[in-house]
Design a protein around this motif. Structure first.
Motif, short mmCIF file in Angstrom:
data_model
loop_
_atom_site.label_atom_id
_atom_site.label_comp_id
_atom_site.label_asym_id
_atom_site.label_seq_id
_atom_site.Cartn_x
_atom_site.Cartn_y
_atom_site.Cartn_z
N ARG A 186 0.81 -1.22 0.00
CA ARG A 186 0.00 0.00 0.00
C ARG A 186 0.84 1.28 0.00
O ARG A 186 0.31 2.36 -0.15
N TYR A 187 2.14 1.13 0.18
CA TYR A 187 3.01 2.32 0.13
C TYR A 187 2.90 2.93 -1.27
O TYR A 187 2.89 2.20 -2.27
N PRO A 188 2.80 4.26 -1.39
CA PRO A 188 2.65 4.88 -2.72
C PRO A 188 3.77 4.48 -3.68
O PRO A 188 4.94 4.84 -3.47
N ALA A 189 3.42 3.72 -4.71
CA ALA A 189 4.43 3.17 -5.62
C ALA A 189 5.19 4.26 -6.37
O ALA A 189 6.39 4.13 -6.63
N ARG A 190 4.49 5.35 -6.72
CA ARG A 190 5.17 6.43 -7.44
C ARG A 190 6.25 7.06 -6.56
O ARG A 190 7.36 7.35 -7.03
N LEU A 191 5.92 7.27 -5.30
CA LEU A 191 6.86 7.87 -4.36
C LEU A 191 8.05 6.96 -4.11
O LEU A 191 9.18 7.44 -3.92
N MET A 220 -7.36 11.17 -8.42
CA MET A 220 -7.13 11.62 -7.05
C MET A 220 -6.36 12.93 -7.10
O MET A 220 -5.46 13.10 -7.94
N ILE A 221 -6.71 13.86 -6.22
CA ILE A 221 -6.03 15.15 -6.14
C ILE A 221 -5.22 15.21 -4.85
O ILE A 221 -5.72 14.89 -3.77
N VAL A 222 -3.95 15.63 -4.96
CA VAL A 222 -3.06 15.73 -3.81
C VAL A 222 -2.64 17.19 -3.64
O VAL A 222 -2.38 17.89 -4.61
N VAL A 231 -6.10 13.91 -1.06
CA VAL A 231 -5.18 13.60 0.04
C VAL A 231 -4.38 14.84 0.39
O VAL A 231 -3.83 15.51 -0.50
N GLY A 232 -4.30 15.14 1.68
CA GLY A 232 -3.48 16.23 2.16
C GLY A 232 -2.18 15.70 2.74
O GLY A 232 -2.20 14.81 3.61
N VAL A 233 -1.06 16.20 2.27
CA VAL A 233 0.25 15.79 2.79
C VAL A 233 0.64 16.80 3.86
O VAL A 233 0.80 17.99 3.59
N LEU A 234 0.82 16.31 5.08
CA LEU A 234 1.05 17.18 6.23
C LEU A 234 2.53 17.33 6.55
O LEU A 234 3.34 16.45 6.25
N ALA A 235 2.87 18.43 7.21
CA ALA A 235 4.24 18.70 7.62
C ALA A 235 4.41 18.48 9.12
O ALA A 235 5.31 19.04 9.74
N HIS A 236 3.55 17.64 9.70
CA HIS A 236 3.57 17.37 11.13
C HIS A 236 2.86 16.05 11.37
O HIS A 236 2.32 15.44 10.44
N GLY A 237 2.85 15.60 12.61
CA GLY A 237 2.20 14.34 12.93
C GLY A 237 0.69 14.43 12.89
O GLY A 237 0.10 15.52 12.83
N LEU A 238 0.07 13.27 12.94
CA LEU A 238 -1.39 13.20 12.86
C LEU A 238 -2.07 13.48 14.19
O LEU A 238 -3.29 13.30 14.31
N ASN A 239 -1.31 13.95 15.16
CA ASN A 239 -1.88 14.35 16.45
C ASN A 239 -2.43 15.77 16.41
O ASN A 239 -3.03 16.24 17.37
N THR A 240 -2.24 16.45 15.26
CA THR A 240 -2.72 17.82 15.14
C THR A 240 -3.05 18.12 13.68
O THR A 240 -2.71 17.34 12.79
N ILE A 241 -3.71 19.24 13.45
CA ILE A 241 -3.98 19.73 12.10
C ILE A 241 -3.54 21.18 12.03
O ILE A 241 -3.88 22.00 12.88
N ARG A 293 8.10 18.24 3.06
CA ARG A 293 6.89 17.52 2.64
C ARG A 293 6.57 17.74 1.16
O ARG A 293 5.82 16.97 0.55
N ASN A 294 7.14 18.80 0.56
CA ASN A 294 6.88 19.05 -0.86
C ASN A 294 7.36 17.90 -1.74
O ASN A 294 6.80 17.65 -2.80
N ARG A 295 8.43 17.21 -1.31
CA ARG A 295 8.93 16.09 -2.11
C ARG A 295 7.93 14.94 -2.14
O ARG A 295 7.88 14.17 -3.11
N ILE A 296 7.13 14.81 -1.08
CA ILE A 296 6.11 13.76 -1.05
C ILE A 296 4.96 14.13 -1.98
O ILE A 296 4.46 13.28 -2.73
N VAL A 297 4.55 15.39 -1.95
CA VAL A 297 3.50 15.86 -2.86
C VAL A 297 3.92 15.60 -4.31
O VAL A 297 3.14 15.08 -5.12
#
Length: 369
Positions: free
Chosen positions: A87-92, A148-150, A173-183, A220-224
């Protein structure tokens, strides 16, 4: 707690760890758990060199963090995506600097049909937002394959891309620059929740214990860029994160597109420069992207270009011609030029704005959409 997951989290969090190093270490050690169980001398002998990564206290500290994060993941329904998982993003995964571990929430399949990244300035104008709305809507309506839009969940163009996706029924999908404990920003908590409920999700390389640092937003831009088939820059000033994403995408051999703007418009300067330097192709609509990417349209629908242009009345065409020549105009100016009374012109301009043909700007100015 999932012990295997804790070892993977700890291993992927080691300072300087990348895919090449990880594969070498795992090839010698066998698995992540054994890397943490061997003593420093054994690791040095096995690898043929010494390294601070092998320090017993350091590895113990990282493993403790990994165990805490595994508990956090279990308690919050988070999905870990390790670089060896299907399930890891194959393109990435093709990018040399891809993170070994991602953390995601939501049902999004990041290996679905086609993925388009849309990025841009936090100071989006009506011109950029209207373009994003039309682009996402037309791609959704015309593409034969799932879309899908990223983006990055930031203010401006990012938020517009996510919102346009939700409106069009497209997972985003939103690529975050922090953990999932916050938004962050906090104002986008509801948007993030809607994205997760709308078959999309959130993804990040950062754990819940990682501090938020401004450098994270660049990283995080490299993941986008890496997880997408192409990147669209809707608006950007001469400098900005969107340009970093565009250049990374070009380095990853992804197609890059940019919306052109007037040379006097501050938030088109970056896009115009990308086009001028041949980093990005000029994009005006969904048809440009589908043609450049060789993406087929739905067989049952009309051709993309046919859906993008509307039948115009003589009055509407006259307004379009005026704004094309002058760039912009106010109600009174357009009414005089069209030899029409102000009331009639106001009604016409409102109708044209609803059709998406023109946009209203501060100062009562109208420009082409």
């Amino acid at each position: 707690m999932d012990d295997a997951l804790a070892y993977r989290i700890a291993f992927s969090s080691l300072r300087g760890m990348n895919r090449v190093m990880a594969e070498q270490l795992l090839a010698r050690c066998g698995d992540e758990q054994r890397f943490f169980e061997l003593d420093e001398r054994q690791l040095g002998a096995m690898m043929g060199f010494g390294n601070r990564l092998f320090d017993a206290d350091y590895r113990r500290t990282m493993l403790d963090r990994g165990r805490r994060e595994a508990d956090f993941i279990a308690a919050h329904n988070i999905t870990p995506l390790y670089f060896t998982d299907d399930r890891y993003p194959a393109r990435l995964a093709d990018a040399d600097d891809a993170p070994l571990m991602l953390f995601s929430i939501g049902p999004a399949d990041m290996n679905r049909g086609k993925i388009v990244a849309i990025v841009g300035t936090r100071h989006a104008t009506p011109y950029g937002i209207d373009f994003v709305n039309r682009l996402v809507g037309d791609l959704a309506a015309n593409m034969a394959e799932p879309l899908m839009i990223v983006s990055g969940l930031a203010f401006g163009i990012d938020a517009a891309a996510h919102q346009a996706s939700l409106k069009a029924g497209v997972p985003t999908v939103g690529v975050l620059a922090h953990g999932l404990n916050t938004i962050y920003p906090a104002q986008h908590r509801q948007l993030a929740a809607d994205m997760v409920r709308g078959s999309g999700g959130l993804v990040t390389e950062y754990s819940s214990s990682d501090p938020v640092h401004k450098g994270n937003f660049v990283a995080r831009n490299r993941i986008v860029a890496g997880m997408s088939d192409c990147v669209v820059v809707a608006e950007s000033a001469a400098k900005g994160g969107a340009l970093i994403t565009a250049n990374l995408a070009a380095d990853y051999n992804r197609d890059v597109f940019a919306l052109p703007g007037r040379t006097s418009d501050r938030y088109s300067a970056g896009c115009n420069d990308l086009i001028r330097r041949n980093v990005a192709a000029l994009v005006q609509d969904a048809g440009d992207i589908m043609h450049a990417m060789n993406w087929p349209a739905k067989e049952s629908g009309q051709a993309v270009q046919q859906t993008l242009f509307q039948e115009l009345s003589a009055e509407e065409q006259a307004v379009i011609d005026y704004l094309t020549e002058c760039g912009e105009g106010q109600l009174n100016q357009i009414a005089i030029a069209m030899n029409t009374n102000v009331g009639r012109m106001m009604s016409l301009l409102i109708d044209m704005e609803f059709k998406g043909l023109i946009l209203t700007y501060p100062g009562g100015k109208y420009r082409l959409a």
